[in-house]
Design an enzyme around this catalytic site. Structure first.
Site, PDB file in Angstrom:
ATOM      1  N   ASP A  74      45.669   6.600 -64.200  1.00 58.78           N
ATOM      2  CA  ASP A  74      46.306   7.138 -65.408  1.00 58.78           C
ATOM      3  C   ASP A  74      46.807   8.558 -65.203  1.00 58.78           C
ATOM      4  O   ASP A  74      47.885   8.919 -65.693  1.00 58.78           O
ATOM      5  CB  ASP A  74      45.406   7.000 -66.639  1.00 58.78           C
ATOM      6  N   ARG A  76      51.627  11.959 -64.594  1.00 58.52           N
ATOM      7  CA  ARG A  76      52.401  13.000 -63.902  1.00 58.52           C
ATOM      8  C   ARG A  76      53.693  12.437 -63.316  1.00 58.52           C
ATOM      9  O   ARG A  76      54.743  13.077 -63.395  1.00 58.52           O
ATOM     10  CB  ARG A  76      51.542  13.645 -62.812  1.00 58.52           C
ATOM     11  N   ASP A 136      35.519  12.086 -68.464  1.00 58.22           N
ATOM     12  CA  ASP A 136      34.909  12.499 -67.190  1.00 58.22           C
ATOM     13  C   ASP A 136      33.533  13.106 -67.416  1.00 58.22           C
ATOM     14  O   ASP A 136      32.564  12.756 -66.735  1.00 58.22           O
ATOM     15  CB  ASP A 136      35.787  13.531 -66.475  1.00 58.22           C
TER      16      ASP A 136
END
Length: 134
Positions: A55, A60, A77
């Site tokens: 992802d 990006r 995270d």
């Protein structure tokens, strides 16, 4: 014509966020079964790790990075790392090692984000800086 391009870009942004949501679901299921099926837990946690890379790369590459996506990624995270370290602290003794790693993880990320914002960066992942003192 321009509206169809904007529509496809918003659809792509939605697709990239779906990967983040899938990652959250994978983590929830992995941590729910972590003690009953260690091999399935490891596979799901690894798949969640792969989704994290995919992802971010897609956001990006297709210029679809958003503040919401970045915060979702960072919170996912931190929570998945915290859960993993707490589980490891229950399985292996002494647990103080894993709990210390948890404190280090949270503190280091907070310091990195805070120092990035102090110098005026838009994101803690922005490493393009020519004023590095090292």
């Amino acid at each position: 014509m321009n509206n169809s391009i904007l529509g496809s870009l918003s659809f792509l942004r939605f697709q990239i966020l779906i990967v983040g949501y899938i990652r959250i679901l994978l983590n929830c299921y992995a941590f729910a079964i972590c003690f009953s099926s260690k091999s399935l837990f490891a596979a799901l946690y690894f798949l969640s790790f792969v989704c994290d890379a995919v992802d971010g790369w897609c956001a990006r590459k297709f210029n679809q990075a958003s503040t919401f996506g970045a915060v979702l990624d960072m919170v996912t995270d931190r929570i998945s790392t915290a859960c993993l370290l707490v589980i490891l602290s229950q399985v292996y003794r002494p647990s103080l090692v894993f709990l210390s790693l948890l404190a280090l993880d949270i503190a280091s990320h907070w310091l990195q984000m805070y120092s990035s914002f102090l110098v005026g960066k838009a994101s803690h992942k922005d490493v393009r800086d020519s004023s590095n003192w090292l």
